[in-house]
Design a protein around this motif. Structure first.
Motif, PDB file in Angstrom:
ATOM      1  N   GLN A  30       8.503 -11.129   2.183  1.00  0.00           N
ATOM      2  CA  GLN A  30       7.511 -11.229   2.558  1.00  0.00           C
ATOM      3  C   GLN A  30       6.753 -11.589   4.251  1.00  0.00           C
ATOM      4  O   GLN A  30       7.122 -12.662   3.238  1.00  0.00           O
ATOM      5  CB  GLN A  30       6.318 -10.727   1.293  1.00  0.00           C
ATOM      6  N   LEU A  31       6.641 -11.084   5.093  1.00  0.00           N
ATOM      7  CA  LEU A  31       5.768 -12.249   5.405  1.00  0.00           C
ATOM      8  C   LEU A  31       4.439 -11.843   5.918  1.00  0.00           C
ATOM      9  O   LEU A  31       3.548 -11.221   6.056  1.00  0.00           O
ATOM     10  CB  LEU A  31       6.836 -11.561   6.987  1.00  0.00           C
ATOM     11  N   THR A  32       3.116 -12.226   6.259  1.00  0.00           N
ATOM     12  CA  THR A  32       1.863 -12.629   6.161  1.00  0.00           C
ATOM     13  C   THR A  32       1.552 -13.145   7.019  1.00  0.00           C
ATOM     14  O   THR A  32       1.961 -14.487   7.828  1.00  0.00           O
ATOM     15  CB  THR A  32       1.009 -13.172   5.171  1.00  0.00           C
ATOM     16  N   LEU A  33       1.326 -12.924   8.106  1.00  0.00           N
ATOM     17  CA  LEU A  33       0.767 -13.229   9.359  1.00  0.00           C
ATOM     18  C   LEU A  33      -0.787 -12.630   9.159  1.00  0.00           C
ATOM     19  O   LEU A  33      -1.329 -11.424   9.432  1.00  0.00           O
ATOM     20  CB  LEU A  33       0.701 -12.057  10.697  1.00  0.00           C
ATOM     21  N   THR A  34      -1.308 -14.088   9.366  1.00  0.00           N
ATOM     22  CA  THR A  34      -2.838 -13.803   9.923  1.00  0.00           C
ATOM     23  C   THR A  34      -3.764 -14.868  10.701  1.00  0.00           C
ATOM     24  O   THR A  34      -3.225 -15.567  11.540  1.00  0.00           O
ATOM     25  CB  THR A  34      -3.421 -14.627   8.370  1.00  0.00           C
ATOM     26  N   PHE A  35      -4.122 -13.790  11.362  1.00  0.00           N
ATOM     27  CA  PHE A  35      -5.339 -14.398  12.895  1.00  0.00           C
ATOM     28  C   PHE A  35      -5.836 -15.341  12.697  1.00  0.00           C
ATOM     29  O   PHE A  35      -6.915 -15.310  12.204  1.00  0.00           O
ATOM     30  CB  PHE A  35      -5.871 -13.081  13.121  1.00  0.00           C
ATOM     31  N   GLU A  36      -6.056 -15.850  13.198  1.00  0.00           N
ATOM     32  CA  GLU A  36      -6.935 -17.643  13.295  1.00  0.00           C
ATOM     33  C   GLU A  36      -8.045 -16.109  13.704  1.00  0.00           C
ATOM     34  O   GLU A  36      -8.304 -16.572  15.073  1.00  0.00           O
ATOM     35  CB  GLU A  36      -5.805 -18.465  13.948  1.00  0.00           C
ATOM     36  N   ASP A  37      -9.063 -16.195  13.290  1.00  0.00           N
ATOM     37  CA  ASP A  37     -10.248 -16.058  13.475  1.00  0.00           C
ATOM     38  C   ASP A  37     -10.740 -16.835  14.489  1.00  0.00           C
ATOM     39  O   ASP A  37     -11.234 -18.164  14.155  1.00  0.00           O
ATOM     40  CB  ASP A  37     -11.081 -15.282  12.605  1.00  0.00           C
ATOM     41  N   ASN A  38     -12.238 -16.504  15.890  1.00  0.00           N
ATOM     42  CA  ASN A  38     -13.087 -16.991  15.443  1.00  0.00           C
ATOM     43  C   ASN A  38     -14.312 -17.052  15.194  1.00  0.00           C
ATOM     44  O   ASN A  38     -14.656 -16.400  14.916  1.00  0.00           O
ATOM     45  CB  ASN A  38     -13.030 -16.153  17.534  1.00  0.00           C
ATOM     46  N   PRO A  39     -15.057 -18.696  15.066  1.00  0.00           N
ATOM     47  CA  PRO A  39     -15.873 -18.425  13.858  1.00  0.00           C
ATOM     48  C   PRO A  39     -16.924 -17.555  14.570  1.00  0.00           C
ATOM     49  O   PRO A  39     -18.339 -18.159  14.078  1.00  0.00           O
ATOM     50  CB  PRO A  39     -16.296 -19.991  13.549  1.00  0.00           C
ATOM     51  N   ASP A  40     -17.076 -18.170  15.647  1.00  0.00           N
ATOM     52  CA  ASP A  40     -18.151 -16.597  16.325  1.00  0.00           C
ATOM     53  C   ASP A  40     -18.240 -15.410  16.296  1.00  0.00           C
ATOM     54  O   ASP A  40     -19.431 -15.155  17.495  1.00  0.00           O
ATOM     55  CB  ASP A  40     -18.366 -17.610  17.960  1.00  0.00           C
ATOM     56  N   ILE A  41     -17.662 -15.389  16.086  1.00  0.00           N
ATOM     57  CA  ILE A  41     -17.719 -13.749  16.048  1.00  0.00           C
ATOM     58  C   ILE A  41     -16.934 -13.432  14.117  1.00  0.00           C
ATOM     59  O   ILE A  41     -16.539 -13.604  14.001  1.00  0.00           O
ATOM     60  CB  ILE A  41     -16.114 -12.793  16.685  1.00  0.00           C
ATOM     61  N   ALA A  42     -18.433 -12.663  14.019  1.00  0.00           N
ATOM     62  CA  ALA A  42     -17.986 -11.599  12.960  1.00  0.00           C
ATOM     63  C   ALA A  42     -17.270 -10.782  12.604  1.00  0.00           C
ATOM     64  O   ALA A  42     -16.995  -9.833  13.709  1.00  0.00           O
ATOM     65  CB  ALA A  42     -19.727 -11.000  12.438  1.00  0.00           C
ATOM     66  N   ASP A  43     -15.938 -10.615  11.591  1.00  0.00           N
ATOM     67  CA  ASP A  43     -15.374 -10.002  11.155  1.00  0.00           C
ATOM     68  C   ASP A  43     -14.460  -9.443  12.357  1.00  0.00           C
ATOM     69  O   ASP A  43     -13.909  -8.134  12.383  1.00  0.00           O
ATOM     70  CB  ASP A  43     -15.829  -8.578  10.862  1.00  0.00           C
ATOM     71  N   ASP A  44     -13.931 -10.504  12.194  1.00  0.00           N
ATOM     72  CA  ASP A  44     -12.577 -10.095  13.671  1.00  0.00           C
ATOM     73  C   ASP A  44     -11.543 -11.663  12.259  1.00  0.00           C
ATOM     74  O   ASP A  44      -9.970 -11.202  13.124  1.00  0.00           O
ATOM     75  CB  ASP A  44     -12.300 -10.756  14.734  1.00  0.00           C
ATOM     76  N   GLU A  45     -11.932 -11.200  11.703  1.00  0.00           N
ATOM     77  CA  GLU A  45     -10.519 -11.184  10.459  1.00  0.00           C
ATOM     78  C   GLU A  45      -9.624 -10.797   9.992  1.00  0.00           C
ATOM     79  O   GLU A  45      -9.851  -9.535   9.357  1.00  0.00           O
ATOM     80  CB  GLU A  45     -11.054 -12.656   9.134  1.00  0.00           C
ATOM     81  N   VAL A  46      -8.098 -10.670  10.303  1.00  0.00           N
ATOM     82  CA  VAL A  46      -7.428  -9.942   9.830  1.00  0.00           C
ATOM     83  C   VAL A  46      -5.774 -10.319   9.485  1.00  0.00           C
ATOM     84  O   VAL A  46      -5.473 -11.229   9.719  1.00  0.00           O
ATOM     85  CB  VAL A  46      -6.996  -8.752  10.727  1.00  0.00           C
ATOM     86  N   THR A  47      -5.436  -9.481   8.509  1.00  0.00           N
ATOM     87  CA  THR A  47      -4.708 -10.269   8.122  1.00  0.00           C
ATOM     88  C   THR A  47      -2.890  -8.923   7.961  1.00  0.00           C
ATOM     89  O   THR A  47      -3.041  -7.757   7.488  1.00  0.00           O
ATOM     90  CB  THR A  47      -3.973 -10.896   6.402  1.00  0.00           C
ATOM     91  N   TYR A  48      -1.882  -8.717   9.021  1.00  0.00           N
ATOM     92  CA  TYR A  48      -0.307  -8.453   8.298  1.00  0.00           C
ATOM     93  C   TYR A  48       0.189  -8.431   8.031  1.00  0.00           C
ATOM     94  O   TYR A  48       0.839 -10.130   7.428  1.00  0.00           O
ATOM     95  CB  TYR A  48      -0.220  -8.216   9.507  1.00  0.00           C
ATOM     96  N   VAL A  49       0.856  -7.297   6.455  1.00  0.00           N
ATOM     97  CA  VAL A  49       1.663  -7.901   5.373  1.00  0.00           C
ATOM     98  C   VAL A  49       2.892  -7.342   5.626  1.00  0.00           C
ATOM     99  O   VAL A  49       2.841  -6.095   6.104  1.00  0.00           O
ATOM    100  CB  VAL A  49       1.166  -7.332   4.175  1.00  0.00           C
ATOM    101  N   PHE A  50       4.222  -8.210   6.189  1.00  0.00           N
ATOM    102  CA  PHE A  50       4.759  -7.289   6.712  1.00  0.00           C
ATOM    103  C   PHE A  50       5.829  -7.429   5.275  1.00  0.00           C
ATOM    104  O   PHE A  50       6.411  -8.782   4.445  1.00  0.00           O
ATOM    105  CB  PHE A  50       6.133  -7.582   7.488  1.00  0.00           C
ATOM    106  N   THR A  51       7.061  -6.698   4.997  1.00  0.00           N
ATOM    107  CA  THR A  51       8.124  -7.112   4.894  1.00  0.00           C
ATOM    108  C   THR A  51      10.171  -6.422   4.969  1.00  0.00           C
ATOM    109  O   THR A  51       9.701  -5.612   5.970  1.00  0.00           O
ATOM    110  CB  THR A  51       7.841  -5.411   2.815  1.00  0.00           C
ATOM    111  N   ARG A  52      10.459  -7.077   4.829  1.00  0.00           N
ATOM    112  CA  ARG A  52      12.122  -6.958   5.076  1.00  0.00           C
ATOM    113  C   ARG A  52      12.267  -5.288   4.873  1.00  0.00           C
ATOM    114  O   ARG A  52      12.731  -4.934   3.708  1.00  0.00           O
ATOM    115  CB  ARG A  52      12.891  -7.661   4.815  1.00  0.00           C
TER     116      ARG A  52
END
Length: 127
Positions: free
Chosen positions: A105-127
Motif C-alpha cells: 500500500q502507498l499513501t500520498l497525502t497532499f501538503e495542504d495550504n493552511p490558508d485554504i479550507a478543505d484542500d486536504e486530500v489523501t490518495y491510497v494506492f495498492t500494487r
C-alpha cells in the motif's frame, strides 16, 4: 585555526544538507492502482478509482499517470518529474505530497495550504 574551524563547519553543513535533499523513494518503484481517495469532496458510489494507475520510475525520478476515468485523480495523464526530500515528493507546479508505503500500500497525502479550507486530500494506492 579559525580557517580550520570554518572548513570543518562547512563540511558538516554540506554533509547534513546532502542528507536532507535525498528522497527515500525506492519503495515507490513500480506500478500502483488507486484504491481510494479521502477528501472533503463527493464522489458517487459508482466511481471506479482503479481506473487511475501510476508508475514510479525512481531511476529517472518520474511518475507516469494514467487516468481512464472521467475524473482526474492525483495528476494529469502523462509523465511527471519529481524531486523532494525524505518522505516528501514535489512537482514543478508546486504540489507537494507526503508518501508512506506499508507492504503493498502507498499513501500520498497532499501538503495542504493552511490558508485554504478543505484542500486536504489523501490518495491510497495498492500494487
Amino acid at each position: 585555526m579559525k580557517l580550520k574551524l570554518v572548513a570543518v563547519l562547512f563540511l558538516l553543513f554540506i554533509s547534513c544538507s546532502d542528507d536532507d535533499r535525498i528522497i527515500d523513494d525506492m519503495a515507490l518503484e513500480g506500478d500502483w492502482i488507486l484504491s481510494n481517495v479521502a477528501c472533503y469532496c463527493f464522489f458517487g458510489e459508482d466511481v471506479d478509482f482503479s481506473l487511475t494507475t501510476i508508475n514510479f520510475d525512481v531511476s529517472r525520478a518520474m511518475v507516469t499517470v494514467s487516468n481512464e476515468s472521467e475524473y482526474i485523480f492525483f495528476r494529469e495523464n502523462g509523465e511527471h518529474f519529481y524531486g523532494g526530500q525524505a518522505n516528501r515528493i514535489n512537482f514543478s507546479d508546486g504540489a507537494v505530497y507526503f508518501f508512506e508505503t506499508r507492504g503493498e500500500q502507498l499513501t500520498l497525502t497532499f501538503e495542504d495550504n493552511p490558508d485554504i479550507a478543505d484542500d486536504e486530500v489523501t490518495y491510497v494506492f495498492t500494487r
